[in-house]
Design a protein around this motif. Structure first.
Motif, PDB file in Angstrom:
ATOM      1  N   GLU A 154     -17.079 -41.552 -21.643  1.00  9.55           N
ATOM      2  CA  GLU A 154     -17.573 -42.581 -20.483  1.00  9.55           C
ATOM      3  C   GLU A 154     -18.451 -41.901 -19.586  1.00  9.55           C
ATOM      4  O   GLU A 154     -19.289 -42.414 -18.912  1.00  9.55           O
ATOM      5  N   PRO A 174     -21.116 -40.311 -17.524  1.00  8.01           N
ATOM      6  CA  PRO A 174     -22.553 -40.294 -17.691  1.00  8.01           C
ATOM      7  C   PRO A 174     -23.461 -39.284 -18.028  1.00  8.01           C
ATOM      8  O   PRO A 174     -24.136 -39.256 -19.153  1.00  8.01           O
ATOM      9  N   PRO A 175     -23.064 -38.014 -17.525  1.00 12.13           N
ATOM     10  CA  PRO A 175     -23.990 -36.876 -17.987  1.00 12.13           C
ATOM     11  C   PRO A 175     -23.245 -36.182 -19.231  1.00 12.13           C
ATOM     12  O   PRO A 175     -23.724 -35.005 -19.603  1.00 12.13           O
ATOM     13  N   LYS A 176     -22.207 -36.450 -19.616  1.00 12.35           N
ATOM     14  CA  LYS A 176     -21.359 -35.871 -20.687  1.00 12.35           C
ATOM     15  C   LYS A 176     -21.122 -34.459 -20.382  1.00 12.35           C
ATOM     16  O   LYS A 176     -21.417 -33.571 -21.214  1.00 12.35           O
ATOM     17  N   GLU A 236     -26.431 -26.782 -22.006  1.00 13.52           N
ATOM     18  CA  GLU A 236     -25.273 -26.568 -21.199  1.00 13.52           C
ATOM     19  C   GLU A 236     -24.020 -25.798 -21.982  1.00 13.52           C
ATOM     20  O   GLU A 236     -24.149 -26.067 -23.047  1.00 13.52           O
ATOM     21  N   HIS A 284     -21.491 -30.441 -26.897  1.00 14.64           N
ATOM     22  CA  HIS A 284     -20.514 -30.962 -28.133  1.00 14.64           C
ATOM     23  C   HIS A 284     -21.124 -31.733 -28.679  1.00 14.64           C
ATOM     24  O   HIS A 284     -22.334 -32.446 -28.248  1.00 14.64           O
ATOM     25  N   GLN A 317     -27.524 -45.051 -22.157  1.00 16.26           N
ATOM     26  CA  GLN A 317     -26.044 -45.129 -21.574  1.00 16.26           C
ATOM     27  C   GLN A 317     -25.554 -46.537 -21.880  1.00 16.26           C
ATOM     28  O   GLN A 317     -26.233 -47.398 -21.869  1.00 16.26           O
ATOM     29  N   THR A 318     -24.211 -46.719 -21.187  1.00 17.05           N
ATOM     30  CA  THR A 318     -23.679 -47.720 -21.236  1.00 17.05           C
ATOM     31  C   THR A 318     -24.081 -48.426 -20.025  1.00 17.05           C
ATOM     32  O   THR A 318     -24.747 -47.730 -19.037  1.00 17.05           O
ATOM     33  N   LEU A 335     -22.344 -49.294 -17.625  1.00 19.75           N
ATOM     34  CA  LEU A 335     -21.498 -48.825 -16.428  1.00 19.75           C
ATOM     35  C   LEU A 335     -22.166 -47.430 -16.228  1.00 19.75           C
ATOM     36  O   LEU A 335     -22.380 -47.028 -14.899  1.00 19.75           O
ATOM     37  N   ALA A 336     -22.399 -46.645 -16.971  1.00 20.82           N
ATOM     38  CA  ALA A 336     -22.781 -45.188 -16.930  1.00 20.82           C
ATOM     39  C   ALA A 336     -24.169 -45.109 -16.224  1.00 20.82           C
ATOM     40  O   ALA A 336     -24.440 -44.232 -15.642  1.00 20.82           O
ATOM     41  N   PRO A 390     -24.081 -44.630 -11.612  1.00 21.14           N
ATOM     42  CA  PRO A 390     -24.568 -43.416 -10.777  1.00 21.14           C
ATOM     43  C   PRO A 390     -25.924 -42.967 -10.997  1.00 21.14           C
ATOM     44  O   PRO A 390     -26.640 -42.144  -9.990  1.00 21.14           O
ATOM     45  N   TYR A 391     -26.761 -43.062 -12.025  1.00 21.70           N
ATOM     46  CA  TYR A 391     -27.956 -42.665 -12.122  1.00 21.70           C
ATOM     47  C   TYR A 391     -28.974 -43.613 -11.203  1.00 21.70           C
ATOM     48  O   TYR A 391     -29.932 -43.022 -10.703  1.00 21.70           O
TER      49      TYR A 391
END
Lengths: 214, 226, 393
Positions: free
Chosen positions: A71, A73-75, B198, B202, C79-80, C82-83, C86-87
């Motif tokens: 989940e 967002p920036p992973k 970064e 992964h 993105q989902t 939800l994600a 924040p953006y």
């Protein structure tokens, strides 16, 4: 009169200037870093992993379910699951994170990992002075850096932490009751194999599982 | 405000042969749209702008959507003549076989306009235009002559989607630089391999990072830089 | 609004007021080409204007964008639902809460989600606090652009600080609030927080009085701003200008009144309108809107009900709306902020579009600047009130 507006404005600044000697409220500057404003209780900067008990490695609440990793967002979270299992805070055998890295330079402090975590294992820290002179190594936090005790959590977010503790305590009590009931049922079963008393004992702990945070 | 069907009827009364199609929106928002034909798009838009009842003077939002080629697999029953030897005699027999055929539905680029009325305070009326394909026939008429607000937004669509607006007074790239090739908002856009990864890379990113490092290493070895 | 220019525009090239005017240089002076930016024009961000000057007069002005471009819309598609929240904070980083709100509104339209009453009140409270701090700040920066460095801007900052502290107490962050969710808000406000807001709001009228006494009748400010950068109302509407820029030209179009979104119908407030459409009007409109926002805040704080803050049916994680599309818009402090979403039934939006008020308001920058002096360009840009995070996305 020309210049009246300017004079009116100057009177306003003069009032503020003189007022700053009298009233504390008008003096708003804080001389950081000598002086500091205490951080707000709900402040969030960077995630940390909560552990219970004295040993950080044994007490980590995280079970490496990888929901936060998906989940984020920036992973910025990277998790490797362990091959073996170890007991968690209620004594149930669980997988633990063999590796749990968060990259400070990528994290954007959005708190979504905290929101989605079903195990109350990841929370937000209020420590904001995270600068370092090592661009890659210093900004990559591994699970040892990230692990902070539950007491620390209580210290920075007291209200939230007590709510979490109450919730976890409740769950634990329910689990214990379930275990006890199961043990009792097993004992009853052993004593009288056809006894119907085992059935209600088995069905009561069911809601305990349902109350798990979604 | 009029419904989409009423607006369609009004357009067809005003602009003969406009050929406006209603595109239903299955979602709960109920914002249905009107698909314009490129040859009549400006006339229709002008009608919507000038009509006393609609008075859609505020073009709020212009955006592009990319619909790439879709491969559709469908099962078809085919009858064909097969020569078979039945009891030692050659015979032509009709046989029905089920075949899976793949059909490519050609993709297109779409421009979506959201119109509102400042004078009448209603909206939105959603207009759509489509290009013929995604490669060489990507022209649609610009609506900037009617609404200035489309100027930067159509430039942005030209930049990011590669839709060419005929009649736009100043069609240049806006967000990307002038020498840039390709259109980043298309679904098949491939990111250039020119950024730092970064340390926590992964999954897919890790694979790309490793490929990048291997390539960068080779390039440095050859003295090619980067 | 039938105009001869639009009529002739159909078949031929674009002409008339619909196109930036051409200014003829006086005599045969050599034109001076200046790149204003990236940076300076009082550092609203990395933005460049390619200007051609005849002496001090602007003959041509072309804005150049993209220095801060990060393809926010493409990020949103990967993105989902939800994600992406924040953006959206990082679009217009001065007003993160209204960005959240516009996005949440669009997703709610897309998924047909209801918002509980208390959450609507909380949204109005934080949204109006955002408007207050944005307008105070944009006026401060406008004066800074004029050369009055320091005092007026710092007064605005002092007030903004109190509001940002409130945001931190509620949402955890001062600027990147990430507070609203589709179907409500993330955390509930405590009674102490609401008392804190009441205290800050009670102090705001005094700040508005002080600010007006400091600035409104200042002769230098009037000389510099009145009659400068005039935007005619027809052009403002046609060029899609929204927010204070549009209303300063005398066009009554405030989405809080027009769209009846959220619960704005319950509050009594006025929409201030300008007369001349010059820089001074835009400055005054912001101060008047600030007063109206304080008035809305007072009403909202009085009536806020108890109850849940999230729609119990709303699914935050793994939200997959049915296929469809929706355009949702709100009156953000800078203008009409809209989000256009297309869903194909998957966990990510198929198309995620932001309608940035800052970018579209800049369409008329050239028209306002032509024929003005070079020092006024900075002022006119300041009066449009842009944030480059939103312009370039």
């Amino acid at each position: 009169m020309l210049g009246e507006g300017i004079l009116k404005g100057l009177a306003e600044t003069a009032k503020n200037f003189a007022g700053s000697y009298v009233s504390k409220e008008r003096l708003t500057t804080v001389q950081y870093p000598e002086e500091r404003i205490p951080t707000s209780e709900s402040a969030r900067v960077f995630p940390f992993l909560v552990y219970d008990g004295p040993d950080w490695e044994a007490g980590l609440r995280c079970v490496a379910c990888q929901i936060c990793e998906k989940e984020c967002p920036p992973k910025c979270i990277y998790i490797e699951k362990s091959k073996d299992k170890k007991p968690d805070y209620v004594g149930k055998l669980q997988i633990y994170p063999a590796r749990f890295d968060i990259d400070v330079s990528v994290c954007m402090s959005c708190q979504i990992c905290v929101e989605v975590c079903p195990f109350e294992a990841i929370k937000m820290d209020v420590e904001f002075e995270l600068s370092t002179d090592d661009r890659f190594g210093g900004l990559l936090r591994n699970r040892q850096h990230l692990a902070k005790s539950n007491e620390y959590y209580h210290q920075i977010h007291p209200t939230e932490a007590s709510e979490v503790d109450a919730r976890l305590g409740e769950e634990k009590a329910k689990l214990e009751a379930k275990a006890k009931a199961a043990a009792a049922a097993a004992a009853a079963k052993a004593a009288a194999p056809a006894a119907p008393a085992a059935k209600p004992a088995e069905s009561t702990p069911k809601p305990a599982e349902g109350t798990d945070k979604q | 405000m009029k419904t989409v069907e009423e607006i369609k009827a009004a357009i067809e009364a005003a602009v003969p042969g406009a050929g406006v199609e209603v595109m239903q929106n299955p979602g709960p928002s109920g914002q249905h749209s009107l698909l314009l034909k490129p040859e009549h798009a400006l006339e229709v838009a002008k009608f919507l702008h000038d009509d006393a009842e609609l008075a859609l003077d505020h073009l709020s939002n212009v955006t592009g959507v990319d619909w790439p080629d879709k491969e559709i697999a469908e099962k078809v029953k085919v009858t064909r003549q097969v020569t078979k030897s039945v009891d030692g005699v050659e015979q032509t027999v009709e046989e029905t076989v089920e075949e899976t055929r793949k059909r490519v539905e050609p993709g297109y680029l779409e421009v979506v306009y959201h119109l509102f009325s400042v004078a009448k305070k209603h909206g939105p009326v959603v207009l759509r235009q489509r290009t013929q394909n995604r490669s060489d026939k990507v022209e649609v008429p610009s609506l900037t002559p009617l609404w200035r607000s489309a100027e930067f937004q159509e430039r942005e669509i030209f930049d990011l989607f590669g839709i060419v607006f005929t009649g736009h007074p100043d069609l240049r790239r806006i967000l990307m630089w002038d020498g840039f090739k390709d259109h980043p908002m298309r679904k098949d856009y491939v990111e250039p391999d020119d950024f730092e990864y970064e340390p926590t890379a992964h999954d897919e990113v890790l694979k790309r990072a490793q490929e990048h490092r291997a390539r960068a290493g080779a390039a440095v070895g050859e003295g090619a830089g980067q | 609004m039938t105009n001869s220019a639009t009529q002739s525009a159909i078949n031929t090239q674009v002409e008339g007021w619909n196109r930036p005017r051409e200014i003829e240089p006086d005599g045969d002076n050599e034109l001076l080409e200046v790149a204003m930016g990236p940076h300076h024009p009082s550092t609203h961000g990395v933005f460049r204007m390619d200007v051609a000057l005849d002496g001090e007069r602007i003959i041509r002005l072309k804005p150049v964008f993209g220095y801060l471009h990060r393809n926010h819309e493409k990020l949103g598609e990967g993105q989902t639902y939800l994600a992406s929240i924040p953006y959206t904070d990082r679009l217009d980083y001065i007003c993160s809460l209204t960005n959240n709100w516009a996005y949440a509104l669009a997703v709610e339209k897309l998924g047909g989600i209801e918002v509980p009453e208390r959450a609507e009140y909380l949204r109005v409270i934080v949204g109006e606090l955002t408007r207050v701090q944005n307008h105070a700040l944009s006026v401060g920066f406008l004066i800074q652009d004029m050369g009055a460095s320091g005092t007026p801007l710092m007064y605005a900052f002092r007030e903004r600080e109190k509001i940002l502290d409130l945001f931190e107490q509620l949402t955890g962050s001062r600027m990147m609030c990430n507070y609203m969710r589709f179907g409500g808000c993330r955390v509930d406000a405590s009674a102490e927080w609401l008392d804190g807001v009441r205290k800050v709001v009670a102090g705001l009228p005094a700040f508005a009085d002080e600010y007006e006494a400091l600035l409104c009748t200042n002769e230098i400010l009037m000389a510099r701003t009145q009659g400068v950068g005039i935007l005619p109302p027809e052009l403002a509407v046609n060029a899609g200008a929204t927010g204070p820029l549009l209303r300063a030209s005398g066009v009554n179009y405030d989405l809080r009144k027009v769209d009846h979104y959220s619960i704005y119908d319950r509050f009594d407030f006025k929409v201030p309108l300008g007369d001349h459409g010059d820089v001074y009007d835009r400055f005054m409109i912001r101060l008047l809107e600030l007063r109206q926002s304080i008035w809305i805040l007072e009403q909202a704080l009085k009536d806020i009900p108890g109850g849940p803050i999230m729609d119990p049916k709303a699914k935050i994680r793994g939200f997959r709306p049915k296929p469809g599309e929706a355009y949702g818009r709100i009156e953000a402090p800078k203008g009409e902020l809209g989000f256009y979403l297309i869903s194909d039934g998957g966990p990510n939006p198929y198309r995620y579009r932001v309608r940035p008020p800052s970018l579209i308001n800049l369409t008329v920058l050239e028209d306002m600047c032509l024929g003005q002096n070079v020092a006024d360009v900075v002022l006119i840009l300041g009066s449009v009130d842009i944030v480059l995070g939103e312009v370039d996305r």
